[in-house]
Design an enzyme around this catalytic site. Sequence first.
Site, mmCIF file in Angstrom:
data_model
loop_
_atom_site.group_PDB
_atom_site.id
_atom_site.type_symbol
_atom_site.label_atom_id
_atom_site.label_comp_id
_atom_site.label_asym_id
_atom_site.label_seq_id
_atom_site.Cartn_x
_atom_site.Cartn_y
_atom_site.Cartn_z
ATOM 1 C CG ASP A 69 -1.867 1.228 1.174
ATOM 2 O OD1 ASP A 69 -2.585 1.362 0.171
ATOM 3 O OD2 ASP A 69 -1.875 2.031 2.127
ATOM 4 C CB THR A 70 1.897 3.607 -2.328
ATOM 5 O OG1 THR A 70 2.727 2.476 -2.623
ATOM 6 C CG2 THR A 70 2.706 4.876 -2.452
#
Length: 189
Positions: A69-70
């Site tokens: 996840d960014t």
Amino acid sequence: MEIVLASSSPRRQQLLELIGLDFKIIVSDVEEDNTKAMPPHELAVAHARDKALDAAKRASHSDVIIGADTIVVLDGQVFGKPADYAEAIRMLTALAGRDHIVISGVAVVKGDQVFTGFSATTVRIKPLSIAQIERYVGTGEPMDKAGAYAIQGRGTLLVESISGCYNNVVGLPLVTLSELLRQAGVELL
């Protein structure tokens, strides 16, 4: 044993292909909640872990699952993917001419073991006029990107400098991933 990517992100797929990793995809159904009250790096790691564990339910117990996840963080505020054109404009207006942090959480699940880590990169967006922001948002590129820009696409024209891992900004810090895979018994080198 197979490697599984718990993401439909074309960018993450391209990065895994870049390092010669054979993998299959099991897309996670986990919804990201950027409003949780926790430090941003913990939030990104929690999302990555949740995605990997969700995909693991549909994988073989011997598979190695990668979740990621960014997020983008400016002044403690987390920017995920913009919900619409107006939000993309607001995000880029806030980022213009300033430094922000891009954090990618990564999780590797193998059987009952979960290995997690994160990478943080400082990015400076150049000063932008509202017309430049509107033209960029009008391309549609920002709509599924954390912080409303894609460093690997036209958004590279917005980025004045970075300090840290480029691949982290794209969406998957490969050095961090390599270390987590090594902990799970998968050597990339």
